[in-house]
Design an enzyme around this catalytic site. Structure first.
Site, PDB file in Angstrom:
ATOM      1  N   LYS A  85      29.983  -0.260 -36.268  1.00 40.64           N
ATOM      2  CA  LYS A  85      30.271   1.186 -36.297  1.00 40.64           C
ATOM      3  C   LYS A  85      29.930   1.797 -34.946  1.00 40.64           C
ATOM      4  CE  LYS A  85      29.380   5.326 -39.141  1.00 40.64           C
ATOM      5  NZ  LYS A  85      28.677   5.856 -40.327  1.00 40.64           N
TER       6      LYS A  85
ATOM      7  N   SER B 292      31.364   8.197 -43.812  1.00 38.90           N
ATOM      8  CA  SER B 292      31.844   8.197 -42.444  1.00 38.90           C
ATOM      9  C   SER B 292      32.119   6.805 -41.890  1.00 38.90           C
ATOM     10  CB  SER B 292      30.838   8.905 -41.538  1.00 38.90           C
ATOM     11  OG  SER B 292      29.600   8.195 -41.520  1.00 38.90           O
TER      12      SER B 292
ATOM     13  N   SER C 112      27.555   7.129 -46.596  1.00 40.88           N
ATOM     14  CA  SER C 112      28.580   6.682 -45.653  1.00 40.88           C
ATOM     15  C   SER C 112      28.846   5.187 -45.587  1.00 40.88           C
ATOM     16  CB  SER C 112      28.242   7.178 -44.255  1.00 40.88           C
ATOM     17  OG  SER C 112      28.675   8.503 -44.136  1.00 40.88           O
TER      18      SER C 112
HETATM   19  N1  GLN Z   1      29.554  12.551 -46.192  1.00 36.84           N
HETATM   20  C1  GLN Z   1      28.186  12.887 -45.940  1.00 36.84           C
HETATM   21  C2  GLN Z   1      28.131  13.864 -44.802  1.00 36.84           C
HETATM   22  O1  GLN Z   1      29.139  14.287 -44.368  1.00 36.84           O
HETATM   23  C3  GLN Z   1      27.399  11.656 -45.637  1.00 36.84           C
HETATM   24  C4  GLN Z   1      27.622  11.137 -44.279  1.00 36.84           C
HETATM   25  C5  GLN Z   1      26.819   9.921 -43.974  1.00 36.84           C
HETATM   26  O2  GLN Z   1      26.271   9.261 -44.858  1.00 36.84           O
HETATM   27  N2  GLN Z   1      26.693   9.648 -42.691  1.00 36.84           N
HETATM   28  O3  GLN Z   1      27.092  14.224 -44.332  1.00 36.84           O
END
Ligand code: GLN
Length: 454
Positions: free
Chosen positions: A60, A135, A159
């Site tokens: 990532k 994400s 995410s």
């Molecule tokens: N979707 C969540 C957010 O937008 C979690 C994102 C994540 O786990 N990095 O914060």
């Protein structure tokens, strides 16, 4: 087969499908091929090999890689070449994996669909009109599309698990502190964890084994022993006590998702496990608590991107303050700006007690909910997401609907407990994920259950 064969296969598959899927932001082809050759030559000259010798992996793009562009999918880090490796990357080198490239994500890991990337949207390989989740959408899509067998993602509020569910792969968020965060670009430091995404549970255990363990470079890394995760893949769940929170099968969760969880529980029952309904009464406050705390931490963490130290710098500044302002206005996308404003507000004097402090107190209550259930049960089981993957563009105009997607994954980050998502069926041709949640530092039991179920 040789390492060169494996690496060839990866790049060939990327050439075939990544134009459509869009999982990768940067490829590491020349260096990967040179390294593959080196590894191939090493065979026959030594008798010790890394745990994941020669395995292709994608990383990532918020995990720093020395001399390999790391953007966090943000314009503000366009052309940022780190001068060091994250600890997980160093450990992967010890395990002798081959880094194929860097994977797309929502900018600074803020999002649930990978549509917030400043470069491109990644598509779900199961249906190119739907999102891969986020994400870590690139990390999940790359594994699902067969571009790499292993990838690393990060999970602050879901995410790793939500994209794993949407793309039909296995994704684990380790216990907070299990895996070093050194070199993970911080979003919300008290919630962030790096974790593995793979095609099956066994691969997942191998990858976690390779990256886990105490690290002096991360003060929040836990100095606890790393068990042999592979030895827990016994297939035996007899006598296991499963808790099923009624809040996770309630309103907003689709009928098919509920049914898939009940079917999974039947399978586990058939193997000798038992389950009971329980309550995690503070779950309903998790979403609000998470967005207050994660945005507060993000507003502080992202203050380092000032146009002086990293990445993009505006060309039009009249003075220093103007340099900060213009660089940040030009460099950050809308969602990142929204979070910085929300977080700055929650931390400002006059509001700090009402929002930030209150959210911290609720976080403790959420954590205690889990502790109480784990006094009597071995694991908690529920869905990973309320619905399967949604269509591209469907939720982009409404941040609150987008945020609601994380309702079933956020509580575990607030409590710091580990959780996995494993595929558990299809709805309209799209994968669904089963979430298995464990006690602090008990990834072994999660893997045992996931492996038996798989
Ligand atoms: N979707 C969540 C957010 O937008 C979690 C994102 C994540 O786990 N990095 O914060």
């Amino acid at each position: 087969i040789t390492v060169t064969d494996l690496v060839d296969t990866s790049y060939k598959r990327i050439a075939e499908v990544d134009g459509q899927v869009g999982a990768f932001l940067t490829l590491n082809e020349d260096k990967a091929r040179t390294y593959a050759k080196e590894l191939d030559e090493a065979v026959g000259t030594r008798d010790q090999f890394g745990l994941l010798f020669g395995m292709p992996i994608g990383i990532k793009d918020n995990i720093v890689t020395k001399n390999l562009r790391t953007t966090c999918a943000s314009k503000i880090l366009d052309n940022f070449d780190p001068i060091y490796d994250a600890t997980v990357v160093t450990r992967l080198k010890e395990a002798e994996t081959v880094t194929i490239g860097k994977l797309n994500m929502d900018e600074f890991a803020m999002g649930s669909s990978t549509e917030n990337s400043s470069y491109k949207a990644t598509k779900n390989p199961w249906n190119l009109e739907t999102v891969p989740g986020g994400s870590s959408g690139g990390s999940a899509a790359a594994v699902a599309a067969g571009e790499v067998p292993f990838s690393l993602g990060s999970d602050t509020g879901g995410s790793i698990r939500q994209p794993a569910a949407f793309c039909g792969v296995v994704g684990l968020k380790p216990t907070y502190g299990r895996v070093s965060r050194f070199g993970l670009v911080a979003f919300a430091s008290s919630l962030d964890q790096i974790g593995p995404l793979t095609r099956n549970v066994e691969d997942n255990a191998y990858l976690l084994q390779s990256i886990s363990g105490h690290d002096e470079m991360d003060s929040t890394s836990a100095n606890v022993e790393v068990p042999d995760f592979l030895s827990s893949l016994t297939g035996d769940v007899k006598g296991l006590k499963i808790a099923v929170p009624k809040e996770y099968l309630g309103e907003g969760v689709s009928e098919e998702v509920k049914q898939s969880v009940l079917d999974a529980l039947k399978v586990l029952e058939g193997m000798g496990a038992t389950w009971e309904e329980v309550s995690l009464p503070h779950s309903k406050y998790a979403l609000a608590t998470y967005y207050l705390l994660s945005s507060s931490e993000a507003s502080a963490n992202l203050s380092r991107f000032d146009g002086v130290r990293y990445g993009h710098r505006t060309d039009n500044a009249k003075n220093l303050i103007d340099l900060y302002k213009q660089t940040r206005s030009e460099g950050f996308g809308d969602e990142v700006k929204r979070r910085i404003m929300l977080g700055t507000f929650a931390l400002s004097s006059g509001y700090y007690d009402a929002y930030y402090i209150k959210a911290q107190k609720v976080r403790t209550l959420i954590k205690q909910d889990f502790e109480q259930v784990f006094e009597k049960f071995d694991v908690i089981i529920g869905p990973t997401t309320p619905t399967p993957a949604f269509r591209i563009g469907e939720n982009t105009k409404d941040p609150l609907t987008m945020y609601a997607n994380d309702i079933l994954t956020i509580p575990m980050n607030l409590a710091g407990v580990p959780a996995i998502s494993v595929p558990c069926g299809l709805s309209n041709g799209l994968p669904l994920g089963l979430q298995i949640i464990g006690k602090h530092f008990d990834e072994s039991t999660i893997y045992r259950v996931a492996h038996a179920f798989e």
